[in-house]
Design a protein around this motif. Structure first.
Motif, PDB file in Angstrom:
ATOM      1  N   LYS A   1     -47.814 -49.687  29.505  1.00 26.29           N
ATOM      2  CA  LYS A   1     -48.357 -50.068  30.808  1.00 26.29           C
ATOM      3  C   LYS A   1     -49.858 -50.391  30.710  1.00 26.29           C
ATOM      4  O   LYS A   1     -50.324 -51.427  31.203  1.00 26.29           O
ATOM      5  N   VAL A   2     -50.611 -49.494  30.053  1.00 26.44           N
ATOM      6  CA  VAL A   2     -52.059 -49.710  29.922  1.00 26.44           C
ATOM      7  C   VAL A   2     -52.341 -50.913  29.030  1.00 26.44           C
ATOM      8  O   VAL A   2     -53.241 -51.715  29.307  1.00 26.44           O
ATOM      9  N   SER A   3     -51.540 -51.042  27.955  1.00 19.13           N
ATOM     10  CA  SER A   3     -51.725 -52.175  27.051  1.00 19.13           C
ATOM     11  C   SER A   3     -51.512 -53.499  27.785  1.00 19.13           C
ATOM     12  O   SER A   3     -52.272 -54.468  27.590  1.00 19.13           O
ATOM     13  N   ALA A   4     -50.488 -53.537  28.677  1.00 15.32           N
ATOM     14  CA  ALA A   4     -50.209 -54.758  29.435  1.00 15.32           C
ATOM     15  C   ALA A   4     -51.335 -55.073  30.405  1.00 15.32           C
ATOM     16  O   ALA A   4     -51.677 -56.252  30.636  1.00 15.32           O
ATOM     17  N   SER A   5     -51.937 -54.012  30.976  1.00 20.12           N
ATOM     18  CA  SER A   5     -53.007 -54.243  31.962  1.00 20.12           C
ATOM     19  C   SER A   5     -54.284 -54.786  31.323  1.00 20.12           C
ATOM     20  O   SER A   5     -55.102 -55.428  31.985  1.00 20.12           O
TER      21      SER A   5
ATOM     22  N   LYS B   1     -57.801 -59.676  29.847  1.00 17.92           N
ATOM     23  CA  LYS B   1     -59.089 -59.298  30.445  1.00 17.92           C
ATOM     24  C   LYS B   1     -60.218 -59.436  29.429  1.00 17.92           C
ATOM     25  O   LYS B   1     -60.015 -59.224  28.235  1.00 17.92           O
ATOM     26  N   SER B   2     -61.402 -59.757  29.935  1.00 19.26           N
ATOM     27  CA  SER B   2     -62.560 -59.834  29.051  1.00 19.26           C
ATOM     28  C   SER B   2     -62.917 -58.430  28.589  1.00 19.26           C
ATOM     29  O   SER B   2     -62.424 -57.428  29.139  1.00 19.26           O
ATOM     30  N   GLU B   3     -63.782 -58.340  27.571  1.00 18.23           N
ATOM     31  CA  GLU B   3     -64.175 -57.026  27.042  1.00 18.23           C
ATOM     32  C   GLU B   3     -64.807 -56.164  28.129  1.00 18.23           C
ATOM     33  O   GLU B   3     -64.550 -54.962  28.217  1.00 18.23           O
ATOM     34  N   ALA B   4     -65.636 -56.793  28.989  1.00 20.63           N
ATOM     35  CA  ALA B   4     -66.309 -56.035  30.047  1.00 20.63           C
ATOM     36  C   ALA B   4     -65.319 -55.614  31.134  1.00 20.63           C
ATOM     37  O   ALA B   4     -65.317 -54.461  31.585  1.00 20.63           O
TER      38      ALA B   4
ATOM     39  N   GLY C   1     -62.113 -55.150  30.942  1.00 23.09           N
ATOM     40  CA  GLY C   1     -61.090 -54.198  30.501  1.00 23.09           C
ATOM     41  C   GLY C   1     -61.662 -53.008  29.767  1.00 23.09           C
ATOM     42  O   GLY C   1     -60.933 -52.319  29.057  1.00 23.09           O
ATOM     43  N   TYR C   2     -62.955 -52.760  29.969  1.00 23.83           N
ATOM     44  CA  TYR C   2     -63.658 -51.723  29.187  1.00 23.83           C
ATOM     45  C   TYR C   2     -62.982 -50.352  29.322  1.00 23.83           C
ATOM     46  O   TYR C   2     -62.652 -49.705  28.332  1.00 23.83           O
ATOM     47  N   TYR C   3     -62.794 -49.897  30.561  1.00 23.69           N
ATOM     48  CA  TYR C   3     -62.263 -48.546  30.767  1.00 23.69           C
ATOM     49  C   TYR C   3     -60.787 -48.445  30.380  1.00 23.69           C
ATOM     50  O   TYR C   3     -60.329 -47.418  29.882  1.00 23.69           O
ATOM     51  N   GLU C   4     -60.027 -49.523  30.620  1.00 24.34           N
ATOM     52  CA  GLU C   4     -58.624 -49.494  30.195  1.00 24.34           C
ATOM     53  C   GLU C   4     -58.511 -49.374  28.675  1.00 24.34           C
ATOM     54  O   GLU C   4     -57.617 -48.688  28.156  1.00 24.34           O
ATOM     55  N   ARG C   5     -59.436 -50.054  27.970  1.00 24.91           N
ATOM     56  CA  ARG C   5     -59.391 -49.989  26.503  1.00 24.91           C
ATOM     57  C   ARG C   5     -59.719 -48.576  26.011  1.00 24.91           C
ATOM     58  O   ARG C   5     -59.148 -48.090  25.023  1.00 24.91           O
TER      59      ARG C   5
ATOM     60  N   GLY D   1     -57.163 -46.319  23.888  1.00 22.57           N
ATOM     61  CA  GLY D   1     -57.501 -45.648  22.636  1.00 22.57           C
ATOM     62  C   GLY D   1     -57.138 -44.173  22.676  1.00 22.57           C
ATOM     63  O   GLY D   1     -56.619 -43.614  21.698  1.00 22.57           O
ATOM     64  N   GLY D   2     -57.409 -43.531  23.801  1.00 25.92           N
ATOM     65  CA  GLY D   2     -57.088 -42.112  23.956  1.00 25.92           C
ATOM     66  C   GLY D   2     -55.589 -41.856  23.893  1.00 25.92           C
ATOM     67  O   GLY D   2     -55.132 -40.905  23.261  1.00 25.92           O
TER      68      GLY D   2
END
Length: 255
Positions: free
Chosen positions: A141-145, A149-152, A154-158, A162-163
């Motif tokens: 789900k998070v990977s799809a979201s 998205k740009s790096e900025a 999607g910053y928090y999703e990335r 990772g977690g």
């Protein structure tokens, strides 16, 4: 003697012995030398006279050290390994070192006599790890979201992604510890789980086993591999001297 021709004493390992033994010759960066013993009571350092310099741990030098230690292990069953690259100024310095370390060697000799170390690294296969990621609904789900998205943006999703990936990988490492490490630990005299050295490494373990039990232990490793062969690669190595079960500082102390 000029600095260029100055020689030193390279030590390979300590052994328990009450006789003068030979362990053949070594070739250190083009210089061939016979090994010899520097003895104190029932302990001895296996050494060779080499040009006095700093030896870098390149492949050839490490192989030279490894082969020398293997030759020692073939003839002696109580070998305390010395790490690569230890060169002392004189035989007397090595003798002083041996005398200083002897109280530790007295305790170690019976603990390692007749024992060898083997290593096992378990590396998760890329296809299996990707499958585990795809089977995790939260990760998916998070990977799809994040996709598109740009790096900025999607910053928090990335960070969250990772977690979650780390959490999943830690869970897989625990699974390997239960199914692979623990049964082998029970079959060994001692075992140690070291820090993984790669992103897909699920286990980095060392085991101290009796030489006479090597074949039985190999069978247990093969059994574990049979169960995990579709999920991970096994890198089984040894026999080695007890590198991971001996902790000795080499220092010539002033008397």
């Amino acid at each position: 003697m000029s600095e260029q021709n100055e020689t030193g004493i390279y030590i390979f390992s300590a052994i328990q012995t009450d006789k003068d033994e030979g362990f053949g010759s070594v070739e250190v960066e083009g210089t061939k030398s016979e090994t010899f013993l520097i003895r104190y009571k029932d302990a001895a350092m296996v050494a060779a006279e080499v040009p006095m310099k700093i030896y870098h741990p390149n492949r050839q030098n490490l192989l030279m050290h490894q082969n020398a230690v293997a030759a020692i292990m073939d003839k002696n069953d109580t070998v305390i390994p010395i790490s690569f690259g230890n060169v002392f100024k004189s035989k007397e310095d090595v003798k002083v070192l041996l005398e200083n370390l002897y109280p530790q060697f007295e305790k170690l000799f019976p603990a390692i006599k007749g024992k060898i170390e083997v290593g096992l690294k378990v590396i998760g296969k890329k296809e299996w790890l990707e499958k585990k990621v795809n089977e995790n609904p939260e990760l998916e789900k998070v990977s799809a979201s994040v996709k598109g998205k740009s790096e900025a943006a999607g910053y928090y999703e990335r960070i969250q992604l990772g977690g979650l990936a780390q959490k999943m990988f830690t869970s897989l490492q625990k699974e390997v510890k239960t199914e692979v490490f623990s049964p082998l630990e029970e079959a060994a005299e001692a075992a140690k789980a070291n820090e993984p050295t790669g992103e897909t490494m699920l286990l980095n373990a060392s085991f101290l086993i009796n030489r006479e039990d090597e074949a039985k232990f190999d069978e247990k490793v093969n059994e574990a591999h049979e169960n995990w062969k579709d999920k991970a690669d096994f890198h089984y190595s040894g026999p080695w001297p007890a590198y991971n079960f001996v902790n000795i500082r080499l220092k010539v102390e002033e008397k």
